[in-house]
Design a protein around this motif. Structure first.
Motif, PDB file in Angstrom:
ATOM      1  N   ARG A  61       0.830  -1.203   0.000  1.00  0.00           N
ATOM      2  CA  ARG A  61       0.000   0.000   0.000  1.00  0.00           C
ATOM      3  C   ARG A  61       0.868   1.259   0.000  1.00  0.00           C
ATOM      4  O   ARG A  61       0.591   2.223  -0.727  1.00  0.00           O
ATOM      5  N   VAL A  62       1.923   1.263   0.810  1.00  0.00           N
ATOM      6  CA  VAL A  62       2.814   2.425   0.876  1.00  0.00           C
ATOM      7  C   VAL A  62       3.598   2.573  -0.427  1.00  0.00           C
ATOM      8  O   VAL A  62       3.772   3.682  -0.948  1.00  0.00           O
ATOM      9  N   GLU A  63       4.067   1.461  -0.971  1.00  0.00           N
ATOM     10  CA  GLU A  63       4.884   1.499  -2.186  1.00  0.00           C
ATOM     11  C   GLU A  63       4.129   2.056  -3.377  1.00  0.00           C
ATOM     12  O   GLU A  63       4.696   2.782  -4.206  1.00  0.00           O
ATOM     13  N   HIS A  64       2.836   1.750  -3.479  1.00  0.00           N
ATOM     14  CA  HIS A  64       2.046   2.161  -4.634  1.00  0.00           C
ATOM     15  C   HIS A  64       1.123   3.343  -4.342  1.00  0.00           C
ATOM     16  O   HIS A  64       0.245   3.657  -5.155  1.00  0.00           O
ATOM     17  N   GLY A  65       1.293   4.001  -3.200  1.00  0.00           N
ATOM     18  CA  GLY A  65       0.530   5.204  -2.902  1.00  0.00           C
ATOM     19  C   GLY A  65      -0.909   4.962  -2.505  1.00  0.00           C
ATOM     20  O   GLY A  65      -1.711   5.901  -2.481  1.00  0.00           O
ATOM     21  N   LEU A  66      -1.251   3.712  -2.174  1.00  0.00           N
ATOM     22  CA  LEU A  66      -2.628   3.424  -1.775  1.00  0.00           C
ATOM     23  C   LEU A  66      -2.925   3.890  -0.359  1.00  0.00           C
ATOM     24  O   LEU A  66      -4.092   3.882   0.056  1.00  0.00           O
ATOM     25  N   ASP A  67      -1.882   4.281   0.393  1.00  0.00           N
ATOM     26  CA  ASP A  67      -2.090   4.781   1.751  1.00  0.00           C
ATOM     27  C   ASP A  67      -2.462   6.245   1.785  1.00  0.00           C
ATOM     28  O   ASP A  67      -2.842   6.770   2.838  1.00  0.00           O
ATOM     29  N   LYS A  68      -2.369   6.926   0.643  1.00  0.00           N
ATOM     30  CA  LYS A  68      -2.678   8.353   0.598  1.00  0.00           C
ATOM     31  C   LYS A  68      -4.187   8.551   0.551  1.00  0.00           C
ATOM     32  O   LYS A  68      -4.957   7.639   0.254  1.00  0.00           O
ATOM     33  N   SER A  69      -4.608   9.773   0.849  1.00  0.00           N
ATOM     34  CA  SER A  69      -6.033  10.088   0.862  1.00  0.00           C
ATOM     35  C   SER A  69      -6.599  10.018  -0.555  1.00  0.00           C
ATOM     36  O   SER A  69      -5.852  10.097  -1.549  1.00  0.00           O
ATOM     37  N   LEU A  70      -7.928   9.900  -0.644  1.00  0.00           N
ATOM     38  CA  LEU A  70      -8.589   9.792  -1.943  1.00  0.00           C
ATOM     39  C   LEU A  70      -8.331  11.008  -2.832  1.00  0.00           C
ATOM     40  O   LEU A  70      -8.023  10.840  -4.020  1.00  0.00           O
ATOM     41  N   PRO A  71      -8.430  12.251  -2.325  1.00  0.00           N
ATOM     42  CA  PRO A  71      -8.136  13.402  -3.197  1.00  0.00           C
ATOM     43  C   PRO A  71      -6.714  13.379  -3.751  1.00  0.00           C
ATOM     44  O   PRO A  71      -6.483  13.722  -4.922  1.00  0.00           O
ATOM     45  N   VAL A  72      -5.745  12.981  -2.927  1.00  0.00           N
ATOM     46  CA  VAL A  72      -4.358  12.931  -3.392  1.00  0.00           C
ATOM     47  C   VAL A  72      -4.189  11.868  -4.471  1.00  0.00           C
ATOM     48  O   VAL A  72      -3.519  12.089  -5.489  1.00  0.00           O
ATOM     49  N   GLN A  73      -4.800  10.703  -4.284  1.00  0.00           N
ATOM     50  CA  GLN A  73      -4.710   9.649  -5.295  1.00  0.00           C
ATOM     51  C   GLN A  73      -5.324  10.112  -6.613  1.00  0.00           C
ATOM     52  O   GLN A  73      -4.769   9.867  -7.693  1.00  0.00           O
ATOM     53  N   TYR A  74      -6.458  10.793  -6.519  1.00  0.00           N
ATOM     54  CA  TYR A  74      -7.106  11.279  -7.749  1.00  0.00           C
ATOM     55  C   TYR A  74      -6.255  12.330  -8.440  1.00  0.00           C
ATOM     56  O   TYR A  74      -6.083  12.292  -9.670  1.00  0.00           O
ATOM     57  N   LEU A  75      -5.712  13.276  -7.677  1.00  0.00           N
ATOM     58  CA  LEU A  75      -4.885  14.322  -8.269  1.00  0.00           C
ATOM     59  C   LEU A  75      -3.646  13.728  -8.928  1.00  0.00           C
ATOM     60  O   LEU A  75      -3.244  14.162 -10.027  1.00  0.00           O
TER      61      LEU A  75
END
Length: 336
Positions: A61-75
Protein backbone atom coordinates in the motif's frame (compact mmCIF):
# COMPACT_ATOMS: atom_id res chain seq x y z
CA UNK A 1 -18.88 22.15 -39.62
CA UNK A 2 -15.41 22.73 -38.17
CA UNK A 3 -16.78 25.26 -35.70
CA UNK A 4 -19.48 22.79 -34.66
CA UNK A 5 -16.89 20.09 -34.02
CA UNK A 6 -14.59 22.41 -32.05
CA UNK A 7 -17.45 23.63 -29.83
CA UNK A 8 -18.58 20.09 -29.08
CA UNK A 9 -15.04 18.92 -28.31
CA UNK A 10 -14.39 21.93 -26.06
CA UNK A 11 -17.63 21.33 -24.16
CA UNK A 12 -16.68 17.68 -23.69
CA UNK A 13 -13.49 18.46 -21.74
CA UNK A 14 -15.17 19.66 -18.51
CA UNK A 15 -17.69 16.82 -18.80
CA UNK A 16 -14.87 14.28 -18.94
CA UNK A 17 -13.21 15.93 -15.95
CA UNK A 18 -16.40 15.71 -13.88
CA UNK A 19 -16.98 12.12 -14.98
CA UNK A 20 -13.42 11.17 -14.03
CA UNK A 21 -13.91 12.63 -10.55
CA UNK A 22 -17.26 10.93 -10.02
CA UNK A 23 -16.01 7.60 -11.43
CA UNK A 24 -12.85 7.57 -9.32
CA UNK A 25 -14.85 8.39 -6.18
CA UNK A 26 -17.46 5.70 -6.79
CA UNK A 27 -14.81 3.06 -7.54
CA UNK A 28 -12.99 3.88 -4.31
CA UNK A 29 -16.19 4.04 -2.23
CA UNK A 30 -16.39 0.32 -1.30
CA UNK A 31 -14.02 -0.70 1.50
CA UNK A 32 -10.79 -2.42 0.55
CA UNK A 33 -8.19 -2.02 -2.18
CA UNK A 34 -5.67 -4.14 -4.05
CA UNK A 35 -3.53 -4.41 -0.93
CA UNK A 36 -6.36 -6.35 0.70
CA UNK A 37 -6.29 -8.70 -2.30
CA UNK A 38 -2.55 -9.13 -1.73
CA UNK A 39 -3.20 -10.01 1.91
CA UNK A 40 -5.88 -12.57 1.10
CA UNK A 41 -3.70 -14.18 -1.57
CA UNK A 42 -0.75 -14.39 0.85
CA UNK A 43 -2.92 -16.10 3.45
CA UNK A 44 -4.93 -18.41 1.19
CA UNK A 45 -2.28 -19.45 -1.32
CA UNK A 46 1.01 -18.53 0.34
CA UNK A 47 0.21 -19.96 3.77
CA UNK A 48 1.28 -16.76 5.57
CA UNK A 49 -0.14 -15.79 8.93
CA UNK A 50 -2.40 -12.80 9.24
CA UNK A 51 0.41 -10.66 10.68
CA UNK A 52 2.80 -11.55 7.87
CA UNK A 53 0.16 -11.08 5.18
CA UNK A 54 -0.95 -7.76 6.69
CA UNK A 55 2.66 -6.54 6.77
CA UNK A 56 2.98 -7.38 3.06
CA UNK A 57 -0.26 -5.58 2.32
CA UNK A 58 0.80 -2.45 4.23
CA UNK A 59 4.17 -2.39 2.48
CA UNK A 60 2.47 -2.76 -0.89
CA UNK A 61 0.00 0.00 0.00
CA UNK A 62 2.81 2.43 0.88
CA UNK A 63 4.88 1.50 -2.19
CA UNK A 64 2.05 2.16 -4.63
CA UNK A 65 0.53 5.20 -2.90
CA UNK A 66 -2.63 3.42 -1.77
CA UNK A 67 -2.09 4.78 1.75
CA UNK A 68 -2.68 8.35 0.60
CA UNK A 69 -6.03 10.09 0.86
CA UNK A 70 -8.59 9.79 -1.94
CA UNK A 71 -8.14 13.40 -3.20
CA UNK A 72 -4.36 12.93 -3.39
CA UNK A 73 -4.71 9.65 -5.29
CA UNK A 74 -7.11 11.28 -7.75
CA UNK A 75 -4.89 14.32 -8.27
CA UNK A 76 -1.86 12.11 -8.89
CA UNK A 77 -3.83 10.02 -11.39
CA UNK A 78 -5.41 12.91 -13.32
CA UNK A 79 -2.16 14.91 -13.30
CA UNK A 80 -0.30 11.98 -14.81
CA UNK A 81 -2.92 11.70 -17.57
CA UNK A 82 -2.87 15.42 -18.44
CA UNK A 83 0.88 16.04 -18.22
CA UNK A 84 2.45 12.73 -19.27
CA UNK A 85 -0.33 10.65 -20.78
CA UNK A 86 0.24 8.21 -17.91
CA UNK A 87 -2.94 6.40 -16.85
CA UNK A 88 -1.28 4.72 -13.92
CA UNK A 89 0.08 1.25 -13.26
CA UNK A 90 -2.06 -1.86 -13.21
CA UNK A 91 -1.40 -3.78 -10.03
CA UNK A 92 -3.20 -6.90 -11.18
CA UNK A 93 -1.74 -7.12 -14.72
CA UNK A 94 1.66 -5.79 -13.49
CA UNK A 95 2.05 -3.40 -16.42
CA UNK A 96 1.08 0.20 -17.30
CA UNK A 97 -2.65 0.74 -17.69
CA UNK A 98 -2.06 2.18 -21.16
CA UNK A 99 -0.64 -1.20 -22.22
CA UNK A 100 -3.68 -3.03 -20.84
CA UNK A 101 -6.04 -0.68 -22.69
CA UNK A 102 -3.93 -0.81 -25.84
CA UNK A 103 -4.06 -4.60 -25.90
CA UNK A 104 -7.81 -4.95 -25.39
CA UNK A 105 -9.47 -1.83 -26.79
CA UNK A 106 -8.56 -2.13 -30.52
CA UNK A 107 -9.70 -5.75 -30.83
CA UNK A 108 -12.87 -4.93 -28.90
CA UNK A 109 -13.64 -1.94 -31.14
CA UNK A 110 -13.13 -3.98 -34.31
CA UNK A 111 -15.25 -6.83 -33.01
CA UNK A 112 -17.99 -4.49 -31.82
CA UNK A 113 -18.01 -2.43 -35.03
CA UNK A 114 -18.38 -5.57 -37.15
CA UNK A 115 -21.33 -6.68 -35.00
CA UNK A 116 -22.90 -3.22 -35.14
CA UNK A 117 -22.55 -2.88 -38.92
CA UNK A 118 -24.06 -6.31 -39.49
CA UNK A 119 -26.87 -5.64 -37.02
CA UNK A 120 -27.65 -2.27 -38.61
CA UNK A 121 -27.64 -3.50 -42.20
CA UNK A 122 -29.67 -6.64 -41.48
CA UNK A 123 -31.99 -4.99 -38.96
CA UNK A 124 -32.84 -2.01 -41.17
CA UNK A 125 -33.32 -4.24 -44.21
CA UNK A 126 -35.57 -6.65 -42.33
CA UNK A 127 -37.50 -3.70 -40.87
CA UNK A 128 -38.18 -2.32 -44.34
CA UNK A 129 -39.26 -5.73 -45.62
CA UNK A 130 -41.56 -6.30 -42.63
CA UNK A 131 -43.14 -2.84 -42.86
CA UNK A 132 -43.81 -3.05 -46.59
CA UNK A 133 -45.38 -6.49 -46.13
CA UNK A 134 -47.37 -5.80 -43.00
CA UNK A 135 -49.35 -8.75 -41.57
CA UNK A 136 -47.94 -11.17 -44.14
CA UNK A 137 -46.19 -14.40 -43.18
CA UNK A 138 -42.85 -12.69 -43.83
CA UNK A 139 -43.74 -9.96 -41.34
CA UNK A 140 -44.78 -12.60 -38.80
CA UNK A 141 -41.54 -14.57 -39.16
CA UNK A 142 -39.33 -11.49 -38.93
CA UNK A 143 -41.29 -10.18 -35.94
CA UNK A 144 -40.82 -13.53 -34.17
CA UNK A 145 -37.08 -13.35 -34.86
CA UNK A 146 -36.95 -9.82 -33.44
CA UNK A 147 -38.91 -10.87 -30.38
CA UNK A 148 -36.45 -13.69 -29.66
CA UNK A 149 -33.48 -11.40 -30.17
CA UNK A 150 -34.82 -8.86 -27.69
CA UNK A 151 -35.96 -11.31 -25.01
CA UNK A 152 -33.45 -14.19 -24.93
CA UNK A 153 -30.48 -13.19 -22.69
CA UNK A 154 -27.13 -13.09 -24.41
CA UNK A 155 -25.44 -15.12 -21.72
CA UNK A 156 -28.00 -17.91 -22.25
CA UNK A 157 -27.33 -17.98 -25.97
CA UNK A 158 -23.59 -18.03 -25.24
CA UNK A 159 -23.95 -20.93 -22.82
CA UNK A 160 -26.00 -22.91 -25.34
CA UNK A 161 -23.40 -22.35 -28.08
CA UNK A 162 -20.53 -23.27 -25.73
CA UNK A 163 -22.36 -26.47 -24.75
CA UNK A 164 -22.92 -27.41 -28.39
CA UNK A 165 -19.35 -26.63 -29.41
CA UNK A 166 -17.59 -28.31 -26.49
CA UNK A 167 -19.80 -31.26 -25.61
CA UNK A 168 -21.45 -32.03 -28.93
CA UNK A 169 -18.88 -30.98 -31.55
CA UNK A 170 -15.74 -31.54 -29.41
CA UNK A 171 -14.31 -28.07 -30.13
CA UNK A 172 -11.39 -27.40 -27.80
CA UNK A 173 -10.06 -24.02 -28.96
CA UNK A 174 -12.34 -21.66 -27.04
CA UNK A 175 -11.05 -18.62 -25.20
CA UNK A 176 -8.76 -17.01 -27.78
CA UNK A 177 -8.86 -15.17 -31.07
CA UNK A 178 -6.45 -17.46 -32.90
CA UNK A 179 -5.19 -21.01 -32.91
CA UNK A 180 -1.65 -21.45 -31.50
CA UNK A 181 -0.06 -21.70 -34.94
CA UNK A 182 -1.50 -18.33 -35.99
CA UNK A 183 -0.81 -16.39 -32.78
CA UNK A 184 2.30 -14.53 -33.95
CA UNK A 185 2.00 -15.23 -37.66
CA UNK A 186 1.61 -12.40 -40.21
CA UNK A 187 -1.84 -11.69 -41.61
CA UNK A 188 -3.07 -13.97 -44.36
CA UNK A 189 -6.34 -15.38 -45.62
CA UNK A 190 -5.71 -18.48 -43.54
CA UNK A 191 -5.22 -16.39 -40.39
CA UNK A 192 -8.36 -14.36 -41.17
CA UNK A 193 -10.32 -17.57 -41.59
CA UNK A 194 -8.97 -18.84 -38.28
CA UNK A 195 -10.05 -15.58 -36.59
CA UNK A 196 -13.57 -15.91 -38.01
CA UNK A 197 -13.64 -19.52 -36.85
CA UNK A 198 -12.94 -18.39 -33.28
CA UNK A 199 -15.11 -15.26 -32.98
CA UNK A 200 -18.21 -16.17 -34.99
CA UNK A 201 -20.25 -17.15 -31.89
CA UNK A 202 -19.70 -13.74 -30.26
CA UNK A 203 -20.45 -11.96 -33.55
CA UNK A 204 -23.59 -14.01 -34.09
CA UNK A 205 -24.93 -13.40 -30.58
CA UNK A 206 -24.22 -9.66 -30.58
CA UNK A 207 -25.55 -9.21 -34.13
CA UNK A 208 -28.74 -11.11 -33.28
CA UNK A 209 -29.52 -8.81 -30.36
CA UNK A 210 -28.75 -5.59 -32.26
CA UNK A 211 -30.59 -6.79 -35.34
CA UNK A 212 -33.76 -7.30 -33.31
CA UNK A 213 -33.72 -3.76 -31.91
CA UNK A 214 -33.00 -2.13 -35.27
CA UNK A 215 -35.68 -4.12 -37.01
CA UNK A 216 -38.44 -3.32 -34.49
CA UNK A 217 -37.64 0.39 -34.50
CA UNK A 218 -37.35 0.58 -38.27
CA UNK A 219 -40.58 -1.34 -38.84
CA UNK A 220 -42.60 0.83 -36.47
CA UNK A 221 -41.20 4.12 -37.75
CA UNK A 222 -41.60 3.16 -41.39
CA UNK A 223 -45.23 2.14 -40.86
CA UNK A 224 -45.93 5.57 -39.40
CA UNK A 225 -44.03 7.31 -42.17
CA UNK A 226 -45.81 5.42 -44.96
CA UNK A 227 -49.11 6.93 -43.78
CA UNK A 228 -47.78 10.49 -43.76
CA UNK A 229 -49.30 13.06 -46.10
CA UNK A 230 -46.10 13.80 -48.02
CA UNK A 231 -45.77 10.09 -48.86
CA UNK A 232 -49.32 10.08 -50.26
CA UNK A 233 -48.44 13.19 -52.25
CA UNK A 234 -45.39 11.45 -53.71
CA UNK A 235 -47.56 8.51 -54.73
CA UNK A 236 -50.09 10.88 -56.31
CA UNK A 237 -47.32 12.41 -58.45
CA UNK A 238 -46.82 9.03 -60.09
CA UNK A 239 -43.62 7.91 -58.41
CA UNK A 240 -43.09 4.18 -58.22
CA UNK A 241 -43.67 2.50 -54.87
CA UNK A 242 -39.98 1.67 -54.56
CA UNK A 243 -38.99 5.29 -55.13
CA UNK A 244 -41.59 6.50 -52.62
CA UNK A 245 -40.30 4.11 -49.96
CA UNK A 246 -36.55 4.49 -50.46
CA UNK A 247 -36.37 8.20 -51.34
CA UNK A 248 -39.05 9.66 -49.08
CA UNK A 249 -40.18 7.26 -46.36
CA UNK A 250 -36.98 5.43 -45.33
CA UNK A 251 -34.76 8.52 -44.75
CA UNK A 252 -37.31 10.01 -42.36
CA UNK A 253 -37.90 6.70 -40.60
CA UNK A 254 -34.16 6.43 -39.93
CA UNK A 255 -34.02 9.44 -37.57
CA UNK A 256 -34.48 7.52 -34.28
CA UNK A 257 -31.94 4.90 -35.36
CA UNK A 258 -29.43 7.63 -36.22
CA UNK A 259 -29.83 9.19 -32.78
CA UNK A 260 -29.37 5.74 -31.29
CA UNK A 261 -25.80 5.81 -32.61
CA UNK A 262 -25.05 8.35 -29.89
CA UNK A 263 -25.25 5.69 -27.19
CA UNK A 264 -24.34 2.61 -29.17
CA UNK A 265 -20.55 3.11 -29.00
CA UNK A 266 -20.15 2.51 -25.25
CA UNK A 267 -22.82 -0.17 -25.48
CA UNK A 268 -20.75 -1.91 -28.16
CA UNK A 269 -17.75 -1.93 -25.82
CA UNK A 270 -19.63 -3.29 -22.82
CA UNK A 271 -22.42 -5.27 -24.48
CA UNK A 272 -20.09 -8.19 -25.05
CA UNK A 273 -19.30 -8.58 -21.33
CA UNK A 274 -21.46 -11.67 -20.82
CA UNK A 275 -20.44 -13.44 -24.01
CA UNK A 276 -16.76 -12.46 -23.69
CA UNK A 277 -16.64 -13.79 -20.13
CA UNK A 278 -18.28 -17.06 -21.13
CA UNK A 279 -15.98 -17.47 -24.13
CA UNK A 280 -12.99 -16.12 -22.09
CA UNK A 281 -11.99 -13.63 -24.78
CA UNK A 282 -9.41 -10.97 -23.79
CA UNK A 283 -11.55 -7.91 -24.49
CA UNK A 284 -12.67 -4.82 -22.56
CA UNK A 285 -15.63 -6.37 -20.73
CA UNK A 286 -13.77 -9.05 -18.75
CA UNK A 287 -11.00 -6.54 -17.95
CA UNK A 288 -13.51 -4.15 -16.35
CA UNK A 289 -15.16 -6.89 -14.32
CA UNK A 290 -11.85 -8.44 -13.28
CA UNK A 291 -10.26 -5.15 -12.23
CA UNK A 292 -13.29 -4.22 -10.16
CA UNK A 293 -13.22 -7.59 -8.41
CA UNK A 294 -9.63 -7.19 -7.18
CA UNK A 295 -9.61 -3.42 -6.63
CA UNK A 296 -7.31 -2.52 -9.52
CA UNK A 297 -8.66 1.02 -9.45
CA UNK A 298 -6.61 2.60 -12.25
CA UNK A 299 -7.63 0.00 -14.80
CA UNK A 300 -11.30 0.33 -13.88
CA UNK A 301 -11.22 4.14 -13.84
CA UNK A 302 -9.41 4.31 -17.18
CA UNK A 303 -11.85 1.98 -18.89
CA UNK A 304 -14.73 4.01 -17.47
CA UNK A 305 -13.14 7.13 -18.93
CA UNK A 306 -12.84 5.36 -22.27
CA UNK A 307 -16.56 4.52 -22.18
CA UNK A 308 -17.40 8.14 -21.28
CA UNK A 309 -15.29 9.40 -24.18
CA UNK A 310 -16.95 7.00 -26.60
CA UNK A 311 -20.38 8.19 -25.44
CA UNK A 312 -19.42 11.79 -26.23
CA UNK A 313 -17.89 10.82 -29.57
CA UNK A 314 -20.98 8.78 -30.39
CA UNK A 315 -23.28 11.72 -29.76
CA UNK A 316 -21.16 13.97 -31.98
CA UNK A 317 -21.24 11.37 -34.77
CA UNK A 318 -25.03 11.03 -34.36
CA UNK A 319 -25.47 14.80 -34.69
CA UNK A 320 -23.36 14.86 -37.85
CA UNK A 321 -25.23 11.92 -39.39
CA UNK A 322 -28.58 13.51 -38.59
CA UNK A 323 -27.45 16.79 -40.15
CA UNK A 324 -26.38 14.94 -43.30
CA UNK A 325 -29.63 12.99 -43.42
CA UNK A 326 -32.12 15.78 -42.71
CA UNK A 327 -31.80 19.20 -44.42
CA UNK A 328 -34.02 20.75 -41.72
CA UNK A 329 -31.39 20.01 -39.10
CA UNK A 330 -28.72 21.70 -41.22
CA UNK A 331 -30.87 24.79 -41.68
CA UNK A 332 -31.89 25.09 -38.04
CA UNK A 333 -28.57 24.15 -36.49
CA UNK A 334 -26.32 25.87 -39.00
CA UNK A 335 -24.11 22.80 -39.15
CA UNK A 336 -23.19 23.53 -42.77
Amino acid sequence: MLRFLLVRIASAIPILFILSLVTFTIIQAPPGDYADYIRSQAMNQGGASFAQADAQAQAYRVEHGLDKSLPVQYLNWITGIVTRGDFGYSMFYNKPVADVVGERLPRTLILALVCHILASILGISFGIIAATRQYSWIDSVLSAVAFLGMTVPRFLMALIIVYLLVFQLNVSEIGSFFSPQYGGAPWSFAKLGDLIHHVWPVVAIATFGGLAYNMRIMRGNLLDTLNAQYVETARAKGLSEGAVIMRHAVPNALHPLVMYQGVVLPYMLTGEIETAIIFALPTVGPAIVGSMAVGDVYVTATFMMVLSATLIVGNIIADLLLALLDPRVRQQGGAF
